[in-house]
Design an enzyme around this catalytic site. Structure first.
Site, PDB file in Angstrom:
ATOM      1  N   LYS A 170      52.151 -61.209  84.969  1.00 14.92           N
ATOM      2  CA  LYS A 170      51.396 -60.120  84.799  1.00 14.92           C
ATOM      3  C   LYS A 170      50.347 -60.257  84.043  1.00 14.92           C
ATOM      4  O   LYS A 170      49.430 -59.431  84.365  1.00 14.92           O
ATOM      5  CB  LYS A 170      52.353 -58.819  84.218  1.00 14.92           C
ATOM      6  N   LYS A 238      46.146 -52.487  76.348  1.00 15.02           N
ATOM      7  CA  LYS A 238      47.064 -53.113  76.182  1.00 15.02           C
ATOM      8  C   LYS A 238      47.567 -54.664  76.201  1.00 15.02           C
ATOM      9  O   LYS A 238      47.896 -55.405  76.238  1.00 15.02           O
ATOM     10  CB  LYS A 238      48.008 -52.018  76.438  1.00 15.02           C
TER      11      LYS A 238
HETATM   12  P1  NAD Z   1      51.790 -42.862  82.782  1.00 16.36           P
HETATM   13  O1  NAD Z   1      50.943 -42.581  81.640  1.00 16.36           O
HETATM   14  O2  NAD Z   1      51.054 -42.625  84.213  1.00 16.36           O
HETATM   15  O3  NAD Z   1      53.483 -42.855  83.358  1.00 16.36           O
HETATM   16  C1  NAD Z   1      54.578 -43.046  82.214  1.00 16.36           C
HETATM   17  C2  NAD Z   1      55.193 -41.787  82.389  1.00 16.36           C
HETATM   18  O4  NAD Z   1      56.399 -42.523  81.881  1.00 16.36           O
HETATM   19  C3  NAD Z   1      54.564 -40.496  82.518  1.00 16.36           C
HETATM   20  O5  NAD Z   1      55.068 -39.848  82.930  1.00 16.36           O
HETATM   21  C4  NAD Z   1      55.559 -40.496  80.898  1.00 16.36           C
HETATM   22  O6  NAD Z   1      55.519 -38.927  80.281  1.00 16.36           O
HETATM   23  C5  NAD Z   1      56.616 -40.890  80.791  1.00 16.36           C
HETATM   24  N1  NAD Z   1      57.314 -41.156  79.396  1.00 16.36           N
HETATM   25  C6  NAD Z   1      56.490 -41.570  78.486  1.00 16.36           C
HETATM   26  N2  NAD Z   1      58.126 -42.147  77.081  1.00 16.36           N
HETATM   27  C7  NAD Z   1      58.941 -42.130  77.823  1.00 16.36           C
HETATM   28  C8  NAD Z   1      60.230 -41.992  77.554  1.00 16.36           C
HETATM   29  N3  NAD Z   1      60.137 -42.573  76.092  1.00 16.36           N
HETATM   30  N4  NAD Z   1      61.104 -41.716  78.318  1.00 16.36           N
HETATM   31  C9  NAD Z   1      60.642 -41.171  79.581  1.00 16.36           C
HETATM   32  N5  NAD Z   1      59.467 -40.489  79.883  1.00 16.36           N
HETATM   33  C10 NAD Z   1      58.500 -41.616  79.447  1.00 16.36           C
HETATM   34  O7  NAD Z   1      51.259 -45.010  83.429  1.00 16.36           O
HETATM   35  P2  NAD Z   1      51.084 -45.569  84.796  1.00 16.36           P
HETATM   36  O8  NAD Z   1      50.006 -46.054  84.778  1.00 16.36           O
HETATM   37  O9  NAD Z   1      52.286 -44.634  85.707  1.00 16.36           O
HETATM   38  O10 NAD Z   1      52.137 -46.734  84.104  1.00 16.36           O
HETATM   39  C11 NAD Z   1      53.149 -46.921  83.926  1.00 16.36           C
HETATM   40  C12 NAD Z   1      53.181 -48.849  83.946  1.00 16.36           C
HETATM   41  O11 NAD Z   1      52.683 -49.399  84.932  1.00 16.36           O
HETATM   42  C13 NAD Z   1      52.691 -48.885  82.469  1.00 16.36           C
HETATM   43  O12 NAD Z   1      53.118 -49.801  82.164  1.00 16.36           O
HETATM   44  C14 NAD Z   1      51.121 -50.017  83.623  1.00 16.36           C
HETATM   45  O13 NAD Z   1      50.378 -50.752  82.538  1.00 16.36           O
HETATM   46  C15 NAD Z   1      51.850 -50.109  84.642  1.00 16.36           C
HETATM   47  N6  NAD Z   1      50.834 -50.517  85.901  1.00 16.36           N
HETATM   48  C16 NAD Z   1      50.477 -49.167  85.500  1.00 16.36           C
HETATM   49  C17 NAD Z   1      49.585 -49.577  87.612  1.00 16.36           C
HETATM   50  C18 NAD Z   1      48.164 -48.119  87.557  1.00 16.36           C
HETATM   51  O14 NAD Z   1      47.523 -47.975  88.095  1.00 16.36           O
HETATM   52  N7  NAD Z   1      48.561 -46.915  86.917  1.00 16.36           N
HETATM   53  C19 NAD Z   1      49.922 -50.855  87.979  1.00 16.36           C
HETATM   54  C20 NAD Z   1      50.247 -51.539  87.575  1.00 16.36           C
HETATM   55  C21 NAD Z   1      50.843 -51.417  86.353  1.00 16.36           C
END
Ligand code: NAD
Length: 289
Positions: A170, A238
């Protein structure tokens, strides 16, 4: 199958929705009440604690922002590992440091929990469509056990090596994605400064050797300067930290990755951390203004 799903954000929410649609029983948990309500609205069950999410689950999936949140959810006194039943399959789809994935997997194994690091690529669109690319690190037999569940959220699902290898792949993905965004931004700046309409210009690029999913999906929004995330600059920052740390650990020099990391850091420093990573265009424009 009973699936616990922790982290219902931009990615987790549509992934959980696809599992509900595939007739799995999904119990979701998020610190945001709004996110929980969205899951309930599409037929998922909601939990008020990690313990409640994990109790009775055959599989638990996490989709959290970064390494500290994964450690907190996994290791807290009332967290995932404390409540997991023996034999639980734990699939972490967050993008985190490979060493954190290894640490979680080893602690899980000591409790007879089968962990996999399974970060994803494909963005929000891929999560909604269930077409993510999923790079999986861990034991081969656990990968085989996870394949059916993962097939409801992704189409390219590959076992890439032992614990942590998914995260290293990744990191490689993210440096390529960052580099492409930077170069598409430079192409737009060049075309506009030369008086050439970037619309048809990028249409041609998209169909040739320079074509990519990024050009295919994001060229129109970039030209229109629409930067609603999507994938936030903060999260890509990050990821570039993870990639540069991985390069240091592996003892290799990645000069272009370093440059992309600095451009993303500049976007953040200029106050764009909450925008989509295609907002790298703003940095290239500022260099030229
Ligand atoms: P986001 O911030 O939209 O979602 C993260 C969720 O986790 C939030 O709803 C938050 O409230 C929740 N959260 C945080 N701490 C928590 C805890 N202790 N207990 C329960 N829930 C908790 O982020 P995202 O864009 O969905 O990304 C999530 C992961 O996926 C990241 O690691 C990101 O790098 C990866 N990612 C994102 C994308 C994208 O296009 N957005 C694509 C591939 C990978």
């Amino acid at each position: 199958m009973n699936i616990g799903f922790i982290g219902l954000g931009i990615m987790g929410s549509p992934m959980a929705a696809n599992l509900v649609r595939a007739d799995h029983t999904v119990v979701g948990y998020d610190v945001s009440a709004e996110r929980l309500a969205a899951l309930a609205a599409i037929g998922g069950k909601t939990a008020s604690s990690i313990a409640e999410t994990v109790a009775g689950a055959d599989v638990v999936i996490t989709m959290l922002p970064d390494s500290p949140q994964v450690e907190e959810v996994a290791f807290a006194g009332d967290g995932l590992l404390a409540h997991a039943k023996p034999g639980l399959l734990y699939i972490d789809t967050s993008t985190i440091r490979p060493e954190t994935s290894r640490k979680v997997a080893q602690a899980a194994a000591a409790r007879d929990v089968h962990a996999l690091d399974a970060p994803v690529s494909g963005g929000e669109r891929g999560a909604v469509d269930g077409t993510l690319s999923i790079m999986v690190g861990g034991r081969a037999e656990d990968f085989e056990a996870a394949r059916q569940v993962l097939s409801h959220v992704g189409t390219t699902i590959v076992h890439v090596g032992p614990y942590g290898a998914g995260q290293t792949v990744k990191a490689a993905n993210q440096l390529v994605v960052g580099g492409i965004y930077g170069l598409v931004a430079e192409a737009i700046v060049l075309l506009e400064a030369s008086g050439v309409d970037p619309g048809p210009g990028l249409d041609v690029l998209a169909g040739g050797l320079a074509g990519s999913r990024i050009l295919e999906l994001k060229r129109h929004s970039m030209i229109k300067r629409e930067f609603t995330p999507g994938f936030r600059i903060d999260l890509h920052h990050k990821d570039m930290g993870i990639a540069t740390a991985a390069a240091r650990e592996a003892g290799v020099s990645l000069p272009l990755t370093g440059m992309v990391a600095q451009l993303i850091a500049a976007a953040r420093a200029q106050g764009h951390g909450g925008l989509d990573h295609s907002a790298l265009l703003k940095v290239i424009e500022r260099i030229n203004s």
